[in-house]
Design a protein around this motif. Sequence first.
Motif, PDB file in Angstrom:
ATOM      1  N   GLN A 235       0.833  -1.202   0.000  1.00 39.84           N
ATOM      2  CA  GLN A 235       0.000   0.000   0.000  1.00 39.84           C
ATOM      3  C   GLN A 235       0.870   1.255   0.000  1.00 39.84           C
ATOM      4  O   GLN A 235       2.051   1.209   0.350  1.00 39.84           O
ATOM      5  CB  GLN A 235      -0.906   0.009   1.231  1.00 39.84           C
TER       6      GLN A 235
ATOM      7  N   ALA B  48       0.225   5.812   0.540  1.00 39.80           N
ATOM      8  CA  ALA B  48      -0.688   6.931   0.770  1.00 39.80           C
ATOM      9  C   ALA B  48      -0.429   8.018  -0.267  1.00 39.80           C
ATOM     10  O   ALA B  48       0.716   8.317  -0.599  1.00 39.80           O
ATOM     11  CB  ALA B  48      -0.493   7.495   2.176  1.00 39.80           C
TER      12      ALA B  48
ATOM     13  N   VAL C   3      -5.596   6.185   0.460  1.00 36.74           N
ATOM     14  CA  VAL C   3      -4.536   5.177   0.497  1.00 36.74           C
ATOM     15  C   VAL C   3      -4.909   4.095  -0.497  1.00 36.74           C
ATOM     16  O   VAL C   3      -6.035   3.595  -0.486  1.00 36.74           O
ATOM     17  CB  VAL C   3      -4.371   4.564   1.904  1.00 36.74           C
TER      18      VAL C   3
ATOM     19  N   GLU D 179      -3.026   1.831  10.432  1.00 39.05           N
ATOM     20  CA  GLU D 179      -2.456   0.931   9.428  1.00 39.05           C
ATOM     21  C   GLU D 179      -2.455  -0.503   9.942  1.00 39.05           C
ATOM     22  O   GLU D 179      -2.742  -1.441   9.230  1.00 39.05           O
ATOM     23  CB  GLU D 179      -1.032   1.367   9.095  1.00 39.05           C
TER      24      GLU D 179
ATOM     25  N   ASN E 275       0.887   5.830   7.060  1.00 40.59           N
ATOM     26  CA  ASN E 275       2.091   5.010   7.053  1.00 40.59           C
ATOM     27  C   ASN E 275       2.639   4.878   8.467  1.00 40.59           C
ATOM     28  O   ASN E 275       3.083   5.839   9.066  1.00 40.59           O
ATOM     29  CB  ASN E 275       3.173   5.631   6.148  1.00 40.59           C
TER      30      ASN E 275
END
Length: 240
Positions: free
Chosen positions: A76, A78, A85, A160, A155
Amino acid sequence: MGEQPIYTTRAHVFQIDPSTKKNWVPASKQAVTVSYFYDSTRNSYRIISVDGTKVIINSTITANMMFTKTSQKFGQWADSRANTVFGLGFTSEQQLSKFAEKFQEVKEAAKMAREKSQDKVDIRSTRIDLNNDTFDFKQDSGPSSPGSKQASSFNGTDDEKIFKVGPEMLLMKTEHESTAQQSSKWEAELQSLREKNSMLVEELQHASTNMDVCKKQVGACKEESDALRQKVRTLAHLAP
């Protein structure tokens, strides 16, 4: 030359739920093409993905972005400009590694392009005089948006950690649904074959019954024929 693709792969695309900021929402029903593009005119890089006629990823790579592997097949990043995201689910760990390596490569290239651009610009304090009033300001290093702080905080935060597991579950659900559909299709075909087999068995039994009847009729005809022949022989002997 304009914008050209420099790397292409396929993956399941997800976006973080804007309402909860914790759950993943599938952006594509199946694996779609995800490509890195380079714009030689602007000296910029983008990740683009289109599902049919819908653009589901349009993310410009900047020097401060980070691609994070959250599992063996999922990663992933952002995007503060898009205020979201993006998540990608791959079919193999090798595909994820190649995409991550390309992300780092593109990120470094974007960083170098930014530094070259800054070298050409004299970043210094500027003074302007407007209506005999003096204002001091410094040039910002880049555009900001109200959601940049919130998006970049994805992050390495507790949020997260919460939604790392989500995409894997969604991928498993998608694969399970696909397997269930195939299983239902096979069961329907198997049931159809069973019905056809039953019909063939009934027809075979019916044909066997008819054959037995025919054999009896043939046997009766043969007996009758033999009897007639015997009568003819008897009459032939009795004739003067």
